[in-house]
Design a protein around this motif. Structure first.
Motif, PDB file in Angstrom:
ATOM      1  N   LEU A  41      23.846  41.155  42.543  1.00 44.11           N
ATOM      2  CA  LEU A  41      22.884  41.751  43.418  1.00 44.11           C
ATOM      3  C   LEU A  41      22.282  40.235  43.409  1.00 44.11           C
ATOM      4  O   LEU A  41      21.660  40.215  44.940  1.00 44.11           O
ATOM      5  N   ARG A  42      21.872  38.844  42.359  1.00 42.36           N
ATOM      6  CA  ARG A  42      21.377  38.015  42.666  1.00 42.36           C
ATOM      7  C   ARG A  42      21.880  37.136  43.718  1.00 42.36           C
ATOM      8  O   ARG A  42      21.485  36.686  44.947  1.00 42.36           O
ATOM      9  N   ALA A  43      22.973  36.820  43.646  1.00 43.55           N
ATOM     10  CA  ALA A  43      23.840  35.970  44.402  1.00 43.55           C
ATOM     11  C   ALA A  43      24.407  36.303  45.310  1.00 43.55           C
ATOM     12  O   ALA A  43      24.733  35.961  46.584  1.00 43.55           O
ATOM     13  N   PHE A  44      24.768  37.924  45.451  1.00 44.54           N
ATOM     14  CA  PHE A  44      25.097  39.018  47.394  1.00 44.54           C
ATOM     15  C   PHE A  44      24.200  39.041  47.346  1.00 44.54           C
ATOM     16  O   PHE A  44      24.410  39.922  48.428  1.00 44.54           O
ATOM     17  N   LYS A  45      22.983  39.442  47.123  1.00 40.42           N
ATOM     18  CA  LYS A  45      21.438  39.533  48.373  1.00 40.42           C
ATOM     19  C   LYS A  45      21.655  41.466  48.224  1.00 40.42           C
ATOM     20  O   LYS A  45      21.220  41.824  48.005  1.00 40.42           O
ATOM     21  N   THR A  46      22.643  42.092  48.813  1.00 40.45           N
ATOM     22  CA  THR A  46      22.960  42.894  49.250  1.00 40.45           C
ATOM     23  C   THR A  46      23.967  43.978  47.689  1.00 40.45           C
ATOM     24  O   THR A  46      24.233  43.760  47.219  1.00 40.45           O
ATOM     25  N   VAL A  47      23.298  45.263  48.069  1.00 34.87           N
ATOM     26  CA  VAL A  47      24.059  46.466  46.841  1.00 34.87           C
ATOM     27  C   VAL A  47      25.557  46.083  47.428  1.00 34.87           C
ATOM     28  O   VAL A  47      26.337  45.843  47.001  1.00 34.87           O
ATOM     29  N   ASP A  48      25.668  46.818  49.038  1.00 37.91           N
ATOM     30  CA  ASP A  48      27.333  46.686  49.439  1.00 37.91           C
ATOM     31  C   ASP A  48      27.810  45.326  49.017  1.00 37.91           C
ATOM     32  O   ASP A  48      28.912  45.506  48.518  1.00 37.91           O
ATOM     33  N   ASN A  49      26.857  44.153  49.227  1.00 38.69           N
ATOM     34  CA  ASN A  49      28.002  43.066  49.552  1.00 38.69           C
ATOM     35  C   ASN A  49      28.385  42.585  47.646  1.00 38.69           C
ATOM     36  O   ASN A  49      29.556  42.178  46.988  1.00 38.69           O
ATOM     37  N   ALA A  50      27.025  43.514  46.586  1.00 38.77           N
ATOM     38  CA  ALA A  50      27.423  43.227  45.388  1.00 38.77           C
ATOM     39  C   ALA A  50      28.730  43.811  44.725  1.00 38.77           C
ATOM     40  O   ALA A  50      29.345  43.575  43.725  1.00 38.77           O
ATOM     41  N   PHE A  51      28.183  44.993  45.494  1.00 33.53           N
ATOM     42  CA  PHE A  51      29.795  46.345  44.807  1.00 33.53           C
ATOM     43  C   PHE A  51      30.529  45.548  45.203  1.00 33.53           C
ATOM     44  O   PHE A  51      31.494  45.870  44.764  1.00 33.53           O
ATOM     45  N   GLN A  52      31.346  44.755  46.497  1.00 35.69           N
ATOM     46  CA  GLN A  52      32.309  44.386  46.323  1.00 35.69           C
ATOM     47  C   GLN A  52      33.005  43.579  46.282  1.00 35.69           C
ATOM     48  O   GLN A  52      34.171  43.474  46.086  1.00 35.69           O
ATOM     49  N   ALA A  53      31.652  42.516  45.561  1.00 30.94           N
ATOM     50  CA  ALA A  53      32.340  41.643  44.811  1.00 30.94           C
ATOM     51  C   ALA A  53      32.914  41.882  43.512  1.00 30.94           C
ATOM     52  O   ALA A  53      33.605  41.439  42.590  1.00 30.94           O
ATOM     53  N   ILE A  54      32.037  42.268  42.854  1.00 30.68           N
ATOM     54  CA  ILE A  54      32.773  42.969  41.458  1.00 30.68           C
ATOM     55  C   ILE A  54      33.808  43.724  41.542  1.00 30.68           C
ATOM     56  O   ILE A  54      34.401  43.070  41.290  1.00 30.68           O
ATOM     57  N   LEU A  55      34.330  44.485  42.746  1.00 24.42           N
ATOM     58  CA  LEU A  55      35.446  45.112  42.412  1.00 24.42           C
ATOM     59  C   LEU A  55      36.610  44.339  42.351  1.00 24.42           C
ATOM     60  O   LEU A  55      37.248  44.057  41.885  1.00 24.42           O
ATOM     61  N   LYS A  56      35.897  43.416  43.792  1.00 23.70           N
ATOM     62  CA  LYS A  56      36.821  41.656  43.719  1.00 23.70           C
ATOM     63  C   LYS A  56      37.891  41.440  42.500  1.00 23.70           C
ATOM     64  O   LYS A  56      38.478  40.623  41.601  1.00 23.70           O
ATOM     65  N   THR A  57      35.923  40.695  41.816  1.00 20.46           N
ATOM     66  CA  THR A  57      36.338  39.937  40.712  1.00 20.46           C
ATOM     67  C   THR A  57      36.410  40.941  39.510  1.00 20.46           C
ATOM     68  O   THR A  57      37.750  40.366  38.833  1.00 20.46           O
ATOM     69  N   ASN A  58      36.711  42.629  39.049  1.00 20.17           N
ATOM     70  CA  ASN A  58      37.730  42.845  38.425  1.00 20.17           C
ATOM     71  C   ASN A  58      39.036  42.990  38.678  1.00 20.17           C
ATOM     72  O   ASN A  58      40.232  43.051  37.879  1.00 20.17           O
ATOM     73  N   LYS A  59      39.030  43.140  40.201  1.00 24.64           N
ATOM     74  CA  LYS A  59      40.592  42.881  39.948  1.00 24.64           C
ATOM     75  C   LYS A  59      41.463  41.707  40.352  1.00 24.64           C
ATOM     76  O   LYS A  59      42.606  41.539  39.289  1.00 24.64           O
ATOM     77  N   TRP A  60      40.921  40.876  39.771  1.00 25.97           N
ATOM     78  CA  TRP A  60      40.966  39.278  39.598  1.00 25.97           C
ATOM     79  C   TRP A  60      41.350  39.306  38.562  1.00 25.97           C
ATOM     80  O   TRP A  60      42.509  38.522  38.374  1.00 25.97           O
ATOM     81  N   ARG A  61      40.802  39.719  37.811  1.00 21.54           N
ATOM     82  CA  ARG A  61      40.518  39.239  35.669  1.00 21.54           C
ATOM     83  C   ARG A  61      41.994  40.323  35.945  1.00 21.54           C
ATOM     84  O   ARG A  61      42.672  39.245  34.742  1.00 21.54           O
ATOM     85  N   VAL A  62      42.202  40.861  36.408  1.00 23.22           N
ATOM     86  CA  VAL A  62      43.493  41.526  35.993  1.00 23.22           C
ATOM     87  C   VAL A  62      44.271  40.888  36.550  1.00 23.22           C
ATOM     88  O   VAL A  62      45.663  40.656  35.692  1.00 23.22           O
ATOM     89  N   ASP A  63      44.740  40.704  37.944  1.00 23.56           N
ATOM     90  CA  ASP A  63      46.142  40.051  38.114  1.00 23.56           C
ATOM     91  C   ASP A  63      45.727  38.696  37.514  1.00 23.56           C
ATOM     92  O   ASP A  63      47.271  38.434  36.819  1.00 23.56           O
ATOM     93  N   TYR A  64      45.008  37.999  36.893  1.00 25.92           N
ATOM     94  CA  TYR A  64      45.029  36.993  36.625  1.00 25.92           C
ATOM     95  C   TYR A  64      45.426  36.738  34.790  1.00 25.92           C
ATOM     96  O   TYR A  64      45.902  35.633  34.635  1.00 25.92           O
ATOM     97  N   GLY A  65      45.039  37.967  34.207  1.00 27.90           N
ATOM     98  CA  GLY A  65      45.557  37.744  33.012  1.00 27.90           C
ATOM     99  C   GLY A  65      44.591  37.516  32.208  1.00 27.90           C
ATOM    100  O   GLY A  65      44.672  36.865  30.888  1.00 27.90           O
ATOM    101  N   VAL A  66      42.626  37.358  32.521  1.00 28.90           N
ATOM    102  CA  VAL A  66      41.849  36.633  32.295  1.00 28.90           C
ATOM    103  C   VAL A  66      41.745  37.056  30.910  1.00 28.90           C
ATOM    104  O   VAL A  66      41.379  36.301  29.813  1.00 28.90           O
ATOM    105  N   ALA A  67      42.226  38.765  29.867  1.00 30.67           N
ATOM    106  CA  ALA A  67      41.864  39.434  28.713  1.00 30.67           C
ATOM    107  C   ALA A  67      42.676  38.578  27.936  1.00 30.67           C
ATOM    108  O   ALA A  67      43.148  38.089  27.163  1.00 30.67           O
ATOM    109  N   GLU A  68      43.886  37.639  28.356  1.00 28.91           N
ATOM    110  CA  GLU A  68      45.157  37.994  27.472  1.00 28.91           C
ATOM    111  C   GLU A  68      44.770  36.132  27.323  1.00 28.91           C
ATOM    112  O   GLU A  68      45.627  35.488  27.005  1.00 28.91           O
ATOM    113  N   LEU A  69      44.030  35.286  28.224  1.00 23.52           N
ATOM    114  CA  LEU A  69      44.030  33.594  27.985  1.00 23.52           C
ATOM    115  C   LEU A  69      43.934  33.093  26.783  1.00 23.52           C
ATOM    116  O   LEU A  69      44.151  32.146  26.083  1.00 23.52           O
TER     117      LEU A  69
END
Length: 224
Positions: A41-69
C-alpha cells in the motif's frame, strides 16, 4: 537510522485484506501478512494498484522459481563472492546485504544467473526480518578497490526493478562506502533511474565514524 514510515490508511488496509482473503481461500500460496500488505500500500498508493501488484508478484515468484533458489547449490557457490547476507544486523536491527563491488566484472557474468542470485539474497535477508520491529533491509555497496570494469549498469537496473516491483518498501537504507571520486559520474547515471523516495535512502558514507551511525564496522567481511 530509523526510517519514518508513511502511515497506511487503515480502511484501505482492511479492503486489501478482504480482497486477499478471497483469493487465499482458494489458493493458500497467495498469502501475504499485514506487514507485506502495508508495504504494498505504501509503495503502490491505492488498494487496486497494491492488489494488482501483489498478484503480479505472486505469479512472478512461481514462474521464476523463487522458492527453489536455495536448492541451487551450483548457483549459490558460483556467485558466493558477489554478495552475502551477514549474520549480524545494523544498528536498528535490519538484516544486511553486503556487496563487495571489486569482485564483479560486467564482462564475466551471466546476467540471468546473477539476477537469480540477487533474488536469493533478497529472499534470505527478508526472511531474517523481525517484522514486528522493523521489516526493511540495509544494503551495503563496498567500493573499496572498485574500478570501472566492475561497473555493471544492467545488474543495477535489475536490482532496482526487483526492489520496486517485487520487494516494495523492503529497502530501508543503502550505504555506499569507500567510493572513489570517479564514482560520482556513475552515480549521476544511476540516480536518474531512482524515484525520489528510493534515492533518499541512498547514503554515501565517507568515514568509519560515519559508518558507526549505521552499523559496527567490524561486522563487515574481510574474506570476500
Amino acid at each position: 537510522m530509523a526510517e519514518e514510515l508513511k502511515p497506511v490508511n487503515e480502511e484501505h488496509l482492511k479492503q486489501l485484506k478482504d480482497r486477499m482473503n478471497m483469493i487465499v481461500a482458494a489458493d493458500p500460496d497467495q498469502y501475504h501478512n499485514d506487514f507485506s500488505l502495508r508495504r504494498y500500500l505504501r509503495a503502490f498508493k491505492t488498494v487496486d494498484n497494491a492488489f494488482q501488484a501483489i498478484l503480479k508478484t505472486n505469479k512472478w515468484r512461481v514462474d521464476y522459481g523463487v522458492a527453489e533458489l536455495h536448492n541451487n547449490k551450483e548457483l549459490l557457490e558460483k556467485y558466493s563472492d558477489k554478495a552475502r547476507v551477514l549474520r549480524h544486523r545494523d544498528i536498528i536491527g535490519r538484516p544486511i546485504v553486503y556487496i563487495p563491488a571489486k569482485n564483479h566484472s560486467s564482462s564475466h557474468r551471466n546476467i540471468d544467473e546473477l539476477t537469480k542470485f540477487i533474488v536469493y539474497c533478497l529472499e534470505d535477508a527478508s526472511k531474517r526480518c523481525f517484522e514486528e520491529v522493523i521489516d526493511n533491509l540495509c544494503i551495503v555497496f563496498d567500493l573499496n578497490n572498485f574500478t570501472l570494469s566492475c561497473m555493471d549498469y544492467q545488474v543495477l537496473k535489475n536490482l532496482i526493478w526487483l526492489l520496486s516491483r517485487h520487494y516494495p518498501e523492503r529497502l530501508g537504507v543503502c550505504l555506499i562506502i569507500n567510493a572513489p571520486t570517479f564514482f560520482s559520474g556513475c552515480w549521476a547515471v544511476i540516480k536518474g533511474w531512482l524515484d525520489e523516495n528510493t534515492a533518499g535512502k541512498v547514503t554515501f558514507v565517507n568515514s568509519e565514524m560515519d559508518l558507526c551511525q549505521y552499523l559496527i564496522p567490524d561486522i563487515l567481511p574481510t574474506d570476500m
